[in-house]
Design a protein around this motif. Structure first.
Motif, PDB file in Angstrom:
ATOM      1  N   THR A  42       0.942  -1.230  -0.045  1.00  0.00           N
ATOM      2  CA  THR A  42       0.130   0.121   0.081  1.00  0.00           C
ATOM      3  C   THR A  42       0.838   1.085   0.027  1.00  0.00           C
ATOM      4  O   THR A  42       2.193   1.082   0.574  1.00  0.00           O
ATOM      5  N   LEU A  44       1.163   5.637  -0.471  1.00  0.00           N
ATOM      6  CA  LEU A  44       0.486   7.090  -0.708  1.00  0.00           C
ATOM      7  C   LEU A  44       1.401   8.230  -1.297  1.00  0.00           C
ATOM      8  O   LEU A  44       2.669   8.114  -0.980  1.00  0.00           O
ATOM      9  N   VAL A  94      -3.555   7.459  -3.661  1.00  0.00           N
ATOM     10  CA  VAL A  94      -3.401   6.141  -2.813  1.00  0.00           C
ATOM     11  C   VAL A  94      -3.581   4.834  -3.742  1.00  0.00           C
ATOM     12  O   VAL A  94      -4.228   4.788  -4.818  1.00  0.00           O
TER      13      VAL A  94
END
Length: 386
Positions: A42, A44, A94
């Motif tokens: 994941t 950002l 994101v």
């Protein structure tokens, strides 16, 4: 004969300053669920680009040049500043990606990325002396695009030395991707790209020699173009089919060599059709601009004194067209680069030197313009691993 041909100079020139600041944070987690292993990534991404342009206009505007003996010295005539444009683009993204190890041979890959691209422009015009052409530029409206990009893939590894894969993905290009926008294209939706790729990787000599190859197609199904009335549209269709080949080898544990070759076949599949000199920017059946058919590179690095690495190599790119009509092109080039790095377990510092010989050439072409290389360039990168 060439010595008798005359060409008019552009009636304007520009002074441009760019600034970029980006931060990317990424987390990786491994999750075991029975016999299935998930590797979840994941991230950002936050960034800002700033573009400042001072544009000048000349009077008289032509100042013809003898093409057989061009002189790039002081230009004749008067110069006046006509406008200042400032563009700011904020990026927020994101993403999540999951590699699912079904067993030792089969893996699935899936991911999603969400982007928000927010662009605003300010325009200031200046009073011009008598005899200068008025600036008719219109202010581009602010634009915010949100985009979702999916990707998926399948990997097959029959043994420890070979791997085969197929992948599919979607991506987007907003109208202000170059951090510039005009009143005509500011309202356009992003272009949509589809890509499909199949490839293989083979290892030999206990991993000291690796070959990789790929076949791919990238298609832009709603490419930006211009219709017969000069209005920006999303009616084009452009496609690039390609082959990529690479080899990585270790001559010694400390000495590594990499080489690669890429073939690109870029074509305009469809585009608006105009008449006379108003033909659409995308001309069906022609070669896609700024798409060199041949690209190749060779690179070598050597590790020494435990923490140091040094290397260098050559990058080659063949000639390419400046527009989508095949009426103008720029020559290919060969560039020499070098690198030196200091690496610890948790951090590293690298200095990359591009265009060591300060060679003059054009490295990109679009919109009937060629972009000259920046010259000798130094880039410092600092990395830290948590």
């Amino acid at each position: 004969p060439l010595q008798y041909l005359q060409a008019a100079r552009q009636d304007r020139d520009r002074v441009i300053n760019d600034k970029s600041l980006f931060n990317q944070t990424e987390l990786i987690a491994k999750i075991q669920s029975g016999s299935v292993l998930h590797t979840v990534t994941t991230g950002l991404e936050i960034g800002r680009d700033e573009y400042h342009e001072d544009r000048y206009i000349w009077n008289p505007t032509n100042n013809p040049i003898n093409l057989g003996n061009p002189v790039n010295g002081t230009r004749q005539g008067a110069r006046a500043m006509t406008r200042t444009v400032e563009t700011t683009a904020d990026t927020l993204a994101v993403y999540i990606n999951d590699q699912i190890d079904l067993d030792k041979q089969w893996k699935l890959v899936g991911g999603l990325r969400w982007d928000r691209f927010d662009v605003s422009t300010s325009l200031q015009k200046y009073a011009l002396p008598s005899g200068f052409l008025a600036d008719t530029t219109a202010l581009a409206s602010p634009k915010t695009d949100t985009m979702v990009s999916p990707r998926a893939g399948l990997i097959y590894q029959p043994d420890e030395t070979s791997s085969y894969y197929v992948s599919y993905g979607v991506s987007f290009n907003p109208s202000a991707e170059a951090i510039t926008q005009t009143a005509s294209n500011a309202s356009l939706d992003p272009e949509k790209n589809r890509s499909i790729e199949v490839g293989a990787k083979l290892d030999y000599l206990e991993g000291n020699l690796s070959f990789n190859s790929a076949l791919f197609r990238i298609e832009k199904t709603n490419a930006r173009s211009t219709d017969a009335f000069g209005s920006a549209t999303l009616d084009g269709d452009v496609r690039v089919d390609g082959i990529e080949l690479g080899v990585i080898g270790r001559i010694t544990p400390a000495w590594q060599v990499l080489a690669g070759y890429t073939f690109l076949d870029g074509q305009v599949i469809d585009g608006p059709v105009g008449t006379g000199t108003d033909a659409g920017i995308l001309s069906a059946g022609k070669t896609l601009q700024n798409t060199p058919r041949h690209n190749a590179s060779i690179w070598t690095t050597y590790s020494f004194a435990e923490h140091w690495e040094a290397g260098g190599g050559l990058l080659y790119s063949s000639d390419r067209y400046v527009n989508n009509f095949e009426t103008a092109q720029i020559d290919g080039y060969t560039r020499a680069d070098a690198t030196i790095a200091y690496k610890e377990k948790r951090y590293g510092v690298r200095l990359n030197l591009q265009n060591l010989t300060d060679k003059k050439y054009f490295e990109a072409a679009a919109g009937s313009r060629a972009v000259p290389v920046r010259g000798r360039t130094a880039i410092v990168t600092v990395a830290y691993w948590f």
